[in-house]
Write a protein that holds these residues in place. Structure first.
Motif, PDB file in Angstrom:
ATOM      1  N   LEU A   1      62.874  44.227  44.761  1.00 55.26           N
ATOM      2  CA  LEU A   1      62.035  43.388  45.617  1.00 55.26           C
ATOM      3  C   LEU A   1      61.825  44.031  46.988  1.00 55.26           C
ATOM      4  O   LEU A   1      60.770  43.872  47.600  1.00 55.26           O
ATOM      5  N   ALA A   2      62.820  44.772  47.465  1.00 56.95           N
ATOM      6  CA  ALA A   2      62.663  45.459  48.746  1.00 56.95           C
ATOM      7  C   ALA A   2      61.588  46.532  48.643  1.00 56.95           C
ATOM      8  O   ALA A   2      60.780  46.711  49.564  1.00 56.95           O
ATOM      9  N   VAL A   3      61.556  47.246  47.523  1.00 56.00           N
ATOM     10  CA  VAL A   3      60.525  48.265  47.306  1.00 56.00           C
ATOM     11  C   VAL A   3      59.153  47.608  47.221  1.00 56.00           C
ATOM     12  O   VAL A   3      58.166  48.101  47.768  1.00 56.00           O
ATOM     13  N   LEU A   4      59.101  46.466  46.524  1.00 58.30           N
ATOM     14  CA  LEU A   4      57.834  45.752  46.394  1.00 58.30           C
ATOM     15  C   LEU A   4      57.425  45.069  47.684  1.00 58.30           C
ATOM     16  O   LEU A   4      56.278  44.676  47.856  1.00 58.30           O
ATOM     17  N   ASP A   5      58.407  44.910  48.616  1.00 58.36           N
ATOM     18  CA  ASP A   5      58.187  44.120  49.822  1.00 58.36           C
ATOM     19  C   ASP A   5      57.678  42.736  49.416  1.00 58.36           C
ATOM     20  O   ASP A   5      56.693  42.230  49.944  1.00 58.36           O
ATOM     21  N   ALA A   6      58.369  42.135  48.456  1.00 60.08           N
ATOM     22  CA  ALA A   6      57.869  40.919  47.810  1.00 60.08           C
ATOM     23  C   ALA A   6      57.955  39.705  48.730  1.00 60.08           C
ATOM     24  O   ALA A   6      59.030  39.302  49.156  1.00 60.08           O
ATOM     25  N   ASP A   7      56.802  39.155  49.076  1.00 68.32           N
ATOM     26  CA  ASP A   7      56.739  37.864  49.757  1.00 68.32           C
ATOM     27  C   ASP A   7      55.920  36.891  48.911  1.00 68.32           C
ATOM     28  O   ASP A   7      55.506  35.847  49.386  1.00 68.32           O
ATOM     29  N   ASP A   8      55.705  37.248  47.667  1.00 62.86           N
ATOM     30  CA  ASP A   8      54.954  36.444  46.727  1.00 62.86           C
ATOM     31  C   ASP A   8      55.934  35.880  45.702  1.00 62.86           C
ATOM     32  O   ASP A   8      56.602  36.646  45.001  1.00 62.86           O
ATOM     33  N   PRO A   9      56.067  34.543  45.611  1.00 63.94           N
ATOM     34  CA  PRO A   9      57.026  33.981  44.654  1.00 63.94           C
ATOM     35  C   PRO A   9      56.751  34.407  43.220  1.00 63.94           C
ATOM     36  O   PRO A   9      57.675  34.516  42.416  1.00 63.94           O
ATOM     37  N   ARG A  10      55.493  34.685  42.874  1.00 62.33           N
ATOM     38  CA  ARG A  10      55.202  35.149  41.515  1.00 62.33           C
ATOM     39  C   ARG A  10      55.846  36.506  41.250  1.00 62.33           C
ATOM     40  O   ARG A  10      56.328  36.768  40.143  1.00 62.33           O
ATOM     41  N   GLU A  11      55.875  37.385  42.263  1.00 61.15           N
ATOM     42  CA  GLU A  11      56.511  38.690  42.095  1.00 61.15           C
ATOM     43  C   GLU A  11      58.021  38.556  41.957  1.00 61.15           C
ATOM     44  O   GLU A  11      58.662  39.312  41.223  1.00 61.15           O
ATOM     45  N   VAL A  12      58.610  37.592  42.679  1.00 60.74           N
ATOM     46  CA  VAL A  12      60.047  37.352  42.548  1.00 60.74           C
ATOM     47  C   VAL A  12      60.371  36.922  41.116  1.00 60.74           C
ATOM     48  O   VAL A  12      61.317  37.422  40.493  1.00 60.74           O
ATOM     49  N   VAL A  13      59.571  35.994  40.575  1.00 64.01           N
ATOM     50  CA  VAL A  13      59.799  35.519  39.211  1.00 64.01           C
ATOM     51  C   VAL A  13      59.590  36.650  38.214  1.00 64.01           C
ATOM     52  O   VAL A  13      60.404  36.867  37.303  1.00 64.01           O
ATOM     53  N   ARG A  14      58.496  37.397  38.373  1.00 63.03           N
ATOM     54  CA  ARG A  14      58.217  38.502  37.448  1.00 63.03           C
ATOM     55  C   ARG A  14      59.333  39.551  37.476  1.00 63.03           C
ATOM     56  O   ARG A  14      59.765  40.042  36.430  1.00 63.03           O
ATOM     57  N   ALA A  15      59.784  39.921  38.679  1.00 70.46           N
ATOM     58  CA  ALA A  15      60.828  40.943  38.805  1.00 70.46           C
ATOM     59  C   ALA A  15      62.127  40.475  38.163  1.00 70.46           C
ATOM     60  O   ALA A  15      62.830  41.253  37.500  1.00 70.46           O
ATOM     61  N   THR A  16      62.455  39.212  38.334  1.00 70.34           N
ATOM     62  CA  THR A  16      63.684  38.676  37.752  1.00 70.34           C
ATOM     63  C   THR A  16      63.617  38.690  36.232  1.00 70.34           C
ATOM     64  O   THR A  16      64.562  39.127  35.553  1.00 70.34           O
ATOM     65  N   VAL A  17      62.511  38.236  35.681  1.00 71.85           N
ATOM     66  CA  VAL A  17      62.359  38.229  34.219  1.00 71.85           C
ATOM     67  C   VAL A  17      62.388  39.651  33.679  1.00 71.85           C
ATOM     68  O   VAL A  17      63.015  39.933  32.645  1.00 71.85           O
ATOM     69  N   ARG A  18      61.747  40.587  34.384  1.00 73.36           N
ATOM     70  CA  ARG A  18      61.744  41.990  33.936  1.00 73.36           C
ATOM     71  C   ARG A  18      63.152  42.559  33.847  1.00 73.36           C
ATOM     72  O   ARG A  18      63.474  43.305  32.925  1.00 73.36           O
ATOM     73  N   LEU A  19      64.002  42.218  34.817  1.00 75.50           N
ATOM     74  CA  LEU A  19      65.356  42.742  34.792  1.00 75.50           C
ATOM     75  C   LEU A  19      66.139  42.191  33.605  1.00 75.50           C
ATOM     76  O   LEU A  19      66.880  42.923  32.946  1.00 75.50           O
ATOM     77  N   PHE A  20      65.980  40.914  33.310  1.00 72.78           N
ATOM     78  CA  PHE A  20      66.666  40.346  32.144  1.00 72.78           C
ATOM     79  C   PHE A  20      66.171  40.987  30.858  1.00 72.78           C
ATOM     80  O   PHE A  20      66.959  41.409  30.008  1.00 72.78           O
ATOM     81  N   THR A  21      64.864  41.069  30.708  1.00 68.87           N
ATOM     82  CA  THR A  21      64.311  41.548  29.438  1.00 68.87           C
ATOM     83  C   THR A  21      64.394  43.065  29.304  1.00 68.87           C
ATOM     84  O   THR A  21      64.293  43.599  28.199  1.00 68.87           O
ATOM     85  N   GLY A  22      64.599  43.778  30.418  1.00 72.60           N
ATOM     86  CA  GLY A  22      64.672  45.228  30.368  1.00 72.60           C
ATOM     87  C   GLY A  22      65.943  45.748  29.694  1.00 72.60           C
ATOM     88  O   GLY A  22      65.967  46.872  29.196  1.00 72.60           O
ATOM     89  N   ASP A  23      66.997  44.949  29.696  1.00 68.71           N
ATOM     90  CA  ASP A  23      68.258  45.339  29.046  1.00 68.71           C
ATOM     91  C   ASP A  23      68.760  44.093  28.320  1.00 68.71           C
ATOM     92  O   ASP A  23      69.761  43.480  28.708  1.00 68.71           O
ATOM     93  N   PRO A  24      68.075  43.693  27.241  1.00 65.95           N
ATOM     94  CA  PRO A  24      68.296  42.361  26.662  1.00 65.95           C
ATOM     95  C   PRO A  24      69.692  42.115  26.120  1.00 65.95           C
ATOM     96  O   PRO A  24      70.220  41.008  26.260  1.00 65.95           O
ATOM     97  N   VAL A  25      70.307  43.124  25.513  1.00 64.23           N
ATOM     98  CA  VAL A  25      71.643  42.912  24.938  1.00 64.23           C
ATOM     99  C   VAL A  25      72.652  42.602  26.041  1.00 64.23           C
ATOM    100  O   VAL A  25      73.407  41.629  25.972  1.00 64.23           O
ATOM    101  N   VAL A  26      72.646  43.434  27.080  1.00 63.71           N
ATOM    102  CA  VAL A  26      73.572  43.221  28.191  1.00 63.71           C
ATOM    103  C   VAL A  26      73.264  41.900  28.891  1.00 63.71           C
ATOM    104  O   VAL A  26      74.171  41.133  29.225  1.00 63.71           O
ATOM    105  N   SER A  27      71.990  41.607  29.121  1.00 61.54           N
ATOM    106  CA  SER A  27      71.615  40.375  29.811  1.00 61.54           C
ATOM    107  C   SER A  27      72.099  39.146  29.056  1.00 61.54           C
ATOM    108  O   SER A  27      72.668  38.220  29.646  1.00 61.54           O
ATOM    109  N   ARG A  28      71.877  39.145  27.743  1.00 65.72           N
ATOM    110  CA  ARG A  28      72.289  37.975  26.951  1.00 65.72           C
ATOM    111  C   ARG A  28      73.804  37.803  26.950  1.00 65.72           C
ATOM    112  O   ARG A  28      74.314  36.692  27.115  1.00 65.72           O
ATOM    113  N   ARG A  29      74.514  38.914  26.762  1.00 62.64           N
ATOM    114  CA  ARG A  29      75.978  38.821  26.764  1.00 62.64           C
ATOM    115  C   ARG A  29      76.492  38.416  28.148  1.00 62.64           C
ATOM    116  O   ARG A  29      77.461  37.664  28.260  1.00 62.64           O
TER     117      ARG A  29
END
Length: 208
Positions: A79-107
């Motif tokens: 988010l610091a790289v994105l300079d995110a002040d848009d709540p949609r970007e916060v939501v998108r970035a969070t979901v991307r991190l979970f889905t980017g490594d799904p096995v670890v995220s789920r466990r």
């Protein structure tokens, strides 16, 4: 000066070993061969002693907390790289991190639930700041509580997260439902000049 340099080097080595331990834990989670990962198995994979795992991370229950902390570190960096002040970007970035490594995220999420773990720092903090910024720009009514709005969005996103963790929805639907919760909150709190624009995503997406 020499003492400080030595202390700094020791801390650097500790940080490197700690990250090696967490990397080993993630590898073991991805292997998926064990329901419970022991400190001994983590130590063996990381090439350190079990005592080092205990000293740098803590008992096995603390591993989930350390993984969660690393997750939030990565989110904040993105988010610091994105300079995110848009709540949609916060939501998108969070979901991307979970889905980017799904096995670890789920466990991680399952382990966090079982141990009662709560993030010391959470995506909710980033979302609060983004919602406050949107309100300051006049997109939302001045009388709304940005923290309460962020909490409502976070609750909706957590619901979508648990559905994804349970395998009830795929990555795309996870993102869709998380953004839908955000869009509902934004539309409900919209300033008059922005209401039609913020209602549009709800009209086009529907509730599926």
């Amino acid at each position: 000066m020499g003492t400080d340099g030595g202390g700094g080097l020791r801390e650097q080595h500790k940080a490197q070993r700690r990250e090696r331990i967490l990397d080993a834990t993630r590898d073991l989670l991805r292997d998926g061969t064990e329901a419970t990962i022991s400190t001994e198995r983590i130590a063996e994979r990381a090439g350190v002693s079990p005592a080092t795992v205990y000293n740098l991370i803590g008992p096995r229950e603390k591993v989930w907390e350390a993984l969660a902390g690393g997750f939030v570190d990565r989110l904040e960096a993105e988010l610091a790289v994105l300079d995110a002040d848009d709540p949609r970007e916060v939501v998108r970035a969070t979901v991307r991190l979970f889905t980017g490594d799904p096995v670890v995220s789920r466990r991680m999420v399952r382990g966090w639930e079982e141990s009662g773990l709560v993030f010391d720092r959470s995506p909710l903090g980033q979302l609060r700041r983004a919602m406050a910024d949107v309100r300051a720009r006049g997109v939302l009514r001045a009388d709304v509580d940005a923290d309460a709005l962020a909490f409502a969005v976070g609750t909706s996103c957590v619901g979508a997260l648990h559905q994804w963790v349970a395998g009830l929805i795929d990555d795309g639907r996870f993102l869709e439902r998380a953004l839908f919760g955000l869009d509902v909150v934004l539309a409900a709190a919209a300033a008059d000049a922005h209401r039609e624009r913020l209602l549009e995503p709800l009209r086009t997406r529907g509730t599926a």
